[in-house]
Structure formats: structure tokens, C-alpha cells
Scaffold this motif. Structure first.
Motif, short mmCIF file in Angstrom:
data_model
loop_
_atom_site.label_atom_id
_atom_site.label_comp_id
_atom_site.label_asym_id
_atom_site.label_seq_id
_atom_site.Cartn_x
_atom_site.Cartn_y
_atom_site.Cartn_z
N LEU A 1 0.72 -0.73 -0.02
CA LEU A 1 0.26 0.02 0.06
C LEU A 1 0.54 1.13 -0.26
O LEU A 1 2.07 1.25 1.20
CB LEU A 1 -1.13 0.33 0.78
CG LEU A 1 -2.21 -0.81 1.53
CD1 LEU A 1 -3.14 -0.76 2.53
CD2 LEU A 1 -3.26 0.20 0.47
N SER A 2 0.60 2.10 -0.82
CA SER A 2 1.08 3.62 -0.29
C SER A 2 0.78 4.06 0.67
O SER A 2 0.04 3.93 0.93
CB SER A 2 0.61 4.39 -1.83
OG SER A 2 0.76 5.20 -1.89
N GLY A 3 2.17 4.66 1.03
CA GLY A 3 1.66 5.78 2.44
C GLY A 3 1.62 4.60 4.05
O GLY A 3 2.18 4.76 4.55
N VAL A 4 1.92 3.14 3.29
CA VAL A 4 2.65 2.80 4.51
C VAL A 4 4.43 2.59 4.86
O VAL A 4 4.38 2.68 3.63
CB VAL A 4 2.56 0.95 4.19
CG1 VAL A 4 3.24 0.04 5.24
CG2 VAL A 4 0.83 0.80 4.31
N THR A 5 4.75 2.86 6.25
CA THR A 5 6.09 3.20 5.93
C THR A 5 6.62 2.14 6.98
O THR A 5 8.35 2.43 6.26
CB THR A 5 6.22 4.59 7.09
OG1 THR A 5 5.39 4.04 8.37
CG2 THR A 5 5.30 6.05 6.64
N HIS A 6 6.25 1.16 6.90
CA HIS A 6 6.89 0.27 7.61
C HIS A 6 6.70 -1.21 7.62
O HIS A 6 4.90 -1.11 7.87
CB HIS A 6 7.18 0.18 9.14
CG HIS A 6 6.20 0.24 9.76
ND1 HIS A 6 5.29 1.55 10.04
CD2 HIS A 6 5.74 -0.14 10.82
CE1 HIS A 6 4.98 1.27 10.77
NE2 HIS A 6 5.68 0.14 11.10
N GLN A 7 6.75 -2.25 7.57
CA GLN A 7 6.16 -3.79 7.23
C GLN A 7 5.69 -3.57 9.01
O GLN A 7 5.72 -3.53 10.16
CB GLN A 7 6.77 -4.74 6.75
CG GLN A 7 6.46 -5.86 7.00
CD GLN A 7 6.89 -7.45 6.41
OE1 GLN A 7 8.15 -6.65 6.32
NE2 GLN A 7 6.98 -8.31 7.65
N HIS A 8 4.14 -4.41 9.04
CA HIS A 8 2.93 -4.53 10.32
C HIS A 8 2.13 -5.54 9.57
O HIS A 8 1.45 -5.21 8.81
CB HIS A 8 2.62 -2.98 10.39
CG HIS A 8 2.14 -2.63 10.12
ND1 HIS A 8 2.51 -1.39 9.34
CD2 HIS A 8 0.84 -2.25 10.34
CE1 HIS A 8 1.30 -0.80 8.70
NE2 HIS A 8 -0.08 -1.47 9.50
N ARG A 9 1.61 -5.55 10.99
CA ARG A 9 0.70 -6.79 10.35
C ARG A 9 -0.29 -6.64 11.93
O ARG A 9 -0.26 -6.13 12.87
CB ARG A 9 1.32 -8.51 11.27
CG ARG A 9 0.58 -10.15 10.68
CD ARG A 9 0.26 -11.34 11.02
NE ARG A 9 -0.50 -12.07 10.92
CZ ARG A 9 -0.23 -13.04 10.45
NH1 ARG A 9 0.53 -13.59 10.80
NH2 ARG A 9 -0.98 -13.55 10.32
N ILE A 10 -1.89 -7.14 11.72
CA ILE A 10 -2.63 -6.25 12.19
C ILE A 10 -3.87 -7.91 12.31
O ILE A 10 -4.45 -7.97 10.42
CB ILE A 10 -3.50 -4.95 11.71
CG1 ILE A 10 -2.27 -3.54 12.16
CG2 ILE A 10 -4.73 -4.86 12.37
CD1 ILE A 10 -3.52 -2.48 11.72
N GLY A 11 -4.28 -8.93 12.76
CA GLY A 11 -4.91 -9.67 12.27
C GLY A 11 -4.08 -10.24 11.26
O GLY A 11 -3.29 -11.19 11.16
N THR B 1 -1.03 -8.66 6.66
CA THR B 1 0.03 -7.78 6.48
C THR B 1 1.04 -6.82 5.48
O THR B 1 1.01 -6.98 4.21
CB THR B 1 1.90 -8.68 6.92
OG1 THR B 1 1.65 -9.77 7.34
CG2 THR B 1 3.44 -8.32 6.93
N TYR B 2 1.17 -5.68 6.10
CA TYR B 2 0.80 -4.17 5.39
C TYR B 2 2.31 -4.17 4.80
O TYR B 2 3.28 -4.26 6.06
CB TYR B 2 0.67 -3.36 6.38
CG TYR B 2 -0.72 -2.79 6.48
CD1 TYR B 2 -2.30 -2.72 5.44
CD2 TYR B 2 -1.11 -3.52 8.23
CE1 TYR B 2 -3.59 -2.73 6.03
CE2 TYR B 2 -2.97 -3.72 7.58
CZ TYR B 2 -3.73 -3.45 6.92
OH TYR B 2 -5.08 -3.76 7.40
N TYR B 3 2.57 -3.66 3.49
CA TYR B 3 4.02 -3.52 3.01
C TYR B 3 3.78 -2.42 2.44
O TYR B 3 3.88 -1.26 1.57
CB TYR B 3 4.56 -4.66 2.18
CG TYR B 3 5.05 -6.09 2.97
CD1 TYR B 3 6.33 -6.52 3.11
CD2 TYR B 3 3.43 -6.70 2.58
CE1 TYR B 3 6.44 -7.54 3.77
CE2 TYR B 3 3.75 -7.99 3.67
CZ TYR B 3 5.44 -8.15 3.72
OH TYR B 3 5.03 -9.94 4.20
N PRO B 4 5.36 -1.36 3.21
CA PRO B 4 5.16 -0.04 2.03
C PRO B 4 6.15 -1.06 0.35
O PRO B 4 6.00 -1.96 0.36
CB PRO B 4 6.89 0.70 2.27
CG PRO B 4 7.21 -0.33 3.22
CD PRO B 4 6.52 -1.63 3.78
N VAL B 5 5.16 -0.12 -0.66
CA VAL B 5 5.61 -0.89 -2.16
C VAL B 5 7.05 -0.52 -2.47
O VAL B 5 8.22 0.53 -2.35
CB VAL B 5 4.97 0.42 -3.08
CG1 VAL B 5 5.18 0.06 -4.50
CG2 VAL B 5 3.32 0.47 -2.71
#
Length: 331
Positions: free
Chosen positions: A210-220, A223-227
Motif C-alpha cells: 500500500l502506498s503510504g505505509v511506511t513500515h511492515q506491520h501485521r494486523i490480524g 501484513t501491510y508493506y510499503p511498496v
């Protein structure tokens, strides 16, 4: 040989392609890159000598184009100024990957060029289109960055001048696995539009770039990643499938790896609608509207047995020889 290579930065695919081509181009001479537009979220791994704001895309919140923001950010006077300032007469070959400024500059300076890339494939009427063609969309594809000569890239060879997709070395050399996660790359969607549907599928894990994600993190189960290219490549190589837009490079790489693909073309984006039509002919499921039942759509896609044709990778040295021969031979 001095090579001028124009890159349209309305997305990451053009930059990714140029990065893969760069070492091969260097075998033919020196290369100066021109980056036009500012939608790309990847850091170019190539030296950019010229840059312009050009024309950039803007998205609505959940999967569409924001035409008002696109139009209000176009500056015709600056476009002409940038085109006039490009020193194209200093170069032996002009390669244009769908950039209007370079196309205009070639006309103003009476310099030949070749349009090289995915959009060039739509010069052929045999390249798939949606059932309802868009007059304006056709005009953009054929005239936005037109050139005297064209070399297209597409999933299949719809015409003699169309070649297979450029596949990155990291994908070509990969040993793909299925670690059961789903990779997600949908730059036209905000997080709020899809997060609930993904969380509903508790047993499915999503790698979401996702654009706007600054660091890898997990919620449920997400896992969200910067591009970024490295993490995305690894996620794609090891995923069960990918949910992505109606672009070209990402579906091509996924199909090359033998991954499941679920395509959600950007609404009112004609080129993506054309790509979706091509993907559908190949058996790839396409979703045009994300609704309250999207989690069921994902589950049905994952449970379905889908057979896709194998995508061929481009033979880059052969394609570049063809490009330079095409450029230097009269029409």
C-alpha cells in the motif's frame, strides 16, 4: 550509440521495465532516461537525466480515476516548454514508452522515434478490447504518444510487431513456492475500501502493498508493506495468488510464475479495461465492481480450479535487435 529512453511514470510498470532493459541497452551504447509523471512509487534503479511532471493519474477513493484532479494538474504551457527543451537531436535513437512530451518533442524537432511498450500493442485492431469500446480511450491509446514506428508488448502475439512481456530477472530466476498467502497490489484503492473484506476471511493471510505505509506491520490476517520491489517480488514468488488491477506487468509476471490472478481494473481506465478483456480470454477472473460480497468473491476464486496459459518471457537481446533494426530501416 546514444539512446534516449522516455518513461511514463503513471505507474510502476514502466519503470520496472526500463530497469530490466537498462543493462541490455548499455551493450548498444549510452542511455539517458527521461521520467515523465509522478505516480510511480518505486525508486528508479536507473540514472534519470531528464524529468517532468508531465501528466499524472489521480484516483478516487475506491478504485476509480479522478478526472477532475487529472485535468486540473495538466499544464499545457509547461508541456510545450518541456518538449521544446529536450535535446533529442543529440541522440541516435529515441525510445518512447508512452510519453506524450517526448512524442510532441519529436514532432516539433522533426526527429524519428519508436514507441516501445505495452500501449504500442493497441495500434493493432487484433489486440483485445472490451465489448463496449471507448472512442476517447481509443484516441488516447493511439495518439497520446504516437510514433512513426511501434513495437508492442502483450500477453500474446496479437500482431507481428507485438512481443512477449519483459519479465524481471528476479522472477525469471525464481523457484516459486506456494506459502498460501495472497499478495495484494491495488494502488487505486484506499485501505478502508478493502480491509473489512480481507479481515472477514480469517483463515486467509494477505500481503498488502500500500502506498503510504511506511513500515511492515501485521494486523490480524493482513501484513501491510510499503511498496518496494524486493519485498513485492518475494511475496509474489511465494504466494498462492495475487489480487491486482488491470495493469500489464504484474499480471504477466504472476502468470509466468503460474500463480492465480484476480484482476480488478481501475474504473473508467480504458487501457485496464482492454487488459481485463485479454485476461478474461485467457481464463483469468475479472471483477469490475467491489461490493459488500467481495469476500465471497475472493473465497470463490481461491476455491476454483483455474487453468491459465503459460506466459512466455521476452527474449530481450532479440527484441532490442529488432527495435534498432526497425528504427533504422525506412517505413
Amino acid at each position: 550509440m546514444k539512446i534516449f529512453y522516455a518513461i511514463q511514470a503513471t505507474g510502476n510498470g514502466h519503470i520496472s521495465r526500463a530497469t530490466q532493459l537498462y543493462p541490455y541497452l548499455l551493450k548498444h551504447g549510452s542511455v539517458d532516461f527521461f521520467l515523465s509523471g509522478n505516480n510511480a512509487s518505486l525508486s528508479p534503479g536507473i540514472p534519470i537525466k531528464f524529468k517532468s511532471n508531465g501528466c499524472s493519474l489521480h484516483y478516487s477513493k475506491c478504485g476509480g480515476l479522478d478526472y477532475w484532479n487529472i485535468l486540473k494538474n495538466i499544464q499545457p504551457r509547461q508541456v510545450y516548454k518541456d518538449a521544446d527543451s529536450l535535446p533529442l537531436k543529440d541522440y541516435d535513437v529515441i525510445i518512447n514508452d508512452f510519453d506524450a512530451i517526448t512524442s510532441l518533442a519529436c514532432k516539433m524537432q522533426k526527429i524519428p522515434s519508436v514507441q516501445f511498450g505495452h500501449q504500442a500493442s493497441f495500434i493493432s485492431p487484433n489486440t483485445p478490447r472490451p465489448e463496449n469500446k471507448s472512442f476517447m480511450g481509443e484516441m488516447i491509446l493511439k495518439h497520446y504518444a504516437n510514433a512513426p514506428k511501434n513495437i508492442g508488448l502483450h500477453f500474446e502475439k496479437y500482431a507481428d510487431f507485438i512481443r512477449p512481456p519483459i519479465i524481471k530477472d528476479q522472477i525469471l530466476e525464481a523457484n516459486p513456492k506456494n506459502l498460501k498467502h495472497i499478495t495484494v497490489y491495488l494502488p487505486s484503492f484506499d485501505k478502508d475500501c478493502l480491509q473489512k473484506a480481507f479481515h472477514t476471511l480469517h483463515e486467509v493471510h494477505f500481503d498488502w502493498f500500500l502506498s503510504g505505509v511506511t513500515h511492515q506491520h501485521r494486523i490480524g490476517n493482513i501484513t501491510y508493506y510499503p511498496v518496494n520491489q524486493k519485498d513485492f517480488n518475494q511475496s509474489l514468488i511465494n504466494c498462492e495468488g495475487i489480487i491486482t488491477g488491470g495493469g500489464f506487468e504484474t499480471p504477466a509476471e504472476a502468470l509466468y510464475l503460474g500463480k492465480k490472478v484476480l484482476s480488478i481494473p481501475i474504473r473508467n481506465h480504458y487501457e485496464q479495461e482492454c487488459n481485463a478483456a485479454a485476461l478474461q480470454k485467457m481464463g483469468v477472473p475479472v471483477v469490475y465492481d467491489v461490493d459488500k460480497n467481495f469476500s465471497d468473491t475472493i473465497a470463490d476464486w481461491l476455491n476454483a480450479t483455474l487453468l491459465y496459459p503459460k506466459i512466455e518471457a521476452n527474449n530481450i537481446p532479440e527484441t532490442l535487435e529488432y527495435l534498432f533494426d526497425t528504427y533504422n530501416n525506412p517505413i
